[in-house]
Design a protein around this motif. Structure first.
Motif, mmCIF file in Angstrom:
data_model
loop_
_atom_site.group_PDB
_atom_site.id
_atom_site.type_symbol
_atom_site.label_atom_id
_atom_site.label_comp_id
_atom_site.label_asym_id
_atom_site.label_seq_id
_atom_site.Cartn_x
_atom_site.Cartn_y
_atom_site.Cartn_z
ATOM 1 N N PRO A 155 -7.259 -0.411 -1.331
ATOM 2 C CA PRO A 155 -8.274 -0.508 -0.275
ATOM 3 C C PRO A 155 -9.364 -1.507 -0.656
ATOM 4 O O PRO A 155 -9.539 -1.841 -1.826
ATOM 5 C CB PRO A 155 -8.852 0.909 -0.199
ATOM 6 C CG PRO A 155 -7.853 1.785 -0.861
ATOM 7 C CD PRO A 155 -7.127 0.928 -1.856
ATOM 8 N N ALA A 210 -2.561 -4.016 -1.633
ATOM 9 C CA ALA A 210 -2.109 -2.703 -2.102
ATOM 10 C C ALA A 210 -3.269 -1.733 -2.229
ATOM 11 O O ALA A 210 -3.111 -0.541 -1.977
ATOM 12 C CB ALA A 210 -1.390 -2.834 -3.440
ATOM 13 N N SER A 269 -0.722 -2.404 -8.270
ATOM 14 C CA SER A 269 -2.139 -2.518 -7.933
ATOM 15 C C SER A 269 -2.610 -3.968 -7.970
ATOM 16 O O SER A 269 -3.662 -4.289 -7.418
ATOM 17 C CB SER A 269 -2.992 -1.660 -8.863
ATOM 18 O OG SER A 269 -2.895 -2.129 -10.190
ATOM 19 N N ARG A 313 1.282 4.031 -3.018
ATOM 20 C CA ARG A 313 1.081 5.458 -2.777
ATOM 21 C C ARG A 313 2.267 6.263 -3.306
ATOM 22 O O ARG A 313 2.105 7.296 -3.955
ATOM 23 C CB ARG A 313 0.892 5.726 -1.287
ATOM 24 C CG ARG A 313 0.670 7.195 -0.964
ATOM 25 C CD ARG A 313 0.392 7.428 0.520
ATOM 26 N NE ARG A 313 1.235 6.674 1.414
ATOM 27 C CZ ARG A 313 2.455 7.060 1.832
ATOM 28 N NH1 ARG A 313 2.949 8.192 1.410
ATOM 29 N NH2 ARG A 313 3.146 6.326 2.664
ATOM 30 N N ARG A 353 0.832 -1.205 0.000
ATOM 31 C CA ARG A 353 0.000 0.000 0.000
ATOM 32 C C ARG A 353 0.872 1.263 0.000
ATOM 33 O O ARG A 353 0.619 2.219 -0.722
ATOM 34 C CB ARG A 353 -0.927 -0.006 1.202
ATOM 35 C CG ARG A 353 -1.905 1.154 1.172
ATOM 36 C CD ARG A 353 -2.962 1.011 2.201
ATOM 37 N NE ARG A 353 -3.855 -0.056 1.750
ATOM 38 C CZ ARG A 353 -4.926 -0.437 2.394
ATOM 39 N NH1 ARG A 353 -5.239 0.131 3.516
ATOM 40 N NH2 ARG A 353 -5.700 -1.395 1.928
#
Length: 141
Positions: free
Chosen positions: A92, A90, A85, A32, A28
């Protein structure tokens, strides 16, 4: 033979312990960071495009090469986003890779300046080709 095998097992065990503790990546956080890099590279492409439009024609070749290099970097960041992704954890909950792609493209399209329209478009537009009989003008709303 046995000492070489034991040393190989020791190195492999050490590597597994390192990769599970110290070298662990958070998908994650990495995603970002790659998204932030994508935004920065998109702004760099916009700056390079503006420089090319405002530059003297003598410098166009160099500025075109710079723009192309920045576009390549932007596409690399997009591919990195695609790759990260797909990693479990990774995104939500409820998100997917295509949803993230649409959101990024929407954000980029909103942040890029749009060319200004002319104040008034002509109501009619007539094209006359050589040898053609002119017909009624086309009407545009």
């Amino acid at each position: 033979m046995l000492p070489a095998l034991l040393s190989a097992v020791g190195v492999a065990t050490g590597w597994v312990l390192l990769s599970l503790t110290v070298l662990r990546t958070d998908p994650r956080r990495t995603l970002r960071r790659v998204r932030e890099a994508f935004g920065a590279r998109a702004r760099a492409v916009a700056r390079a495009s503006a420089e090319l439009l405002a530059a003297d024609p003598r410098h166009h070749a160099r500025l075109r090469r710079r723009l192309h290099a920045r576009q390549l970097r932007l596409s690399e960041a997009a591919l990195m986003i695609e790759g990260w992704s797909a990693e479990p954890g990774a995104l939500p909950a409820g998100w997917s890779g295509p949803a993230l792609r649409r959101r990024l493209l929407r954000r980029i399209s909103r942040s890029t300046p749009r060319p200004r329209r002319p104040r008034r478009w002509p109501r009619t537009y007539r094209v006359t080709l050589p040898g053609a009989t002119p017909g009624p003008p086309a009407r545009y709303p």
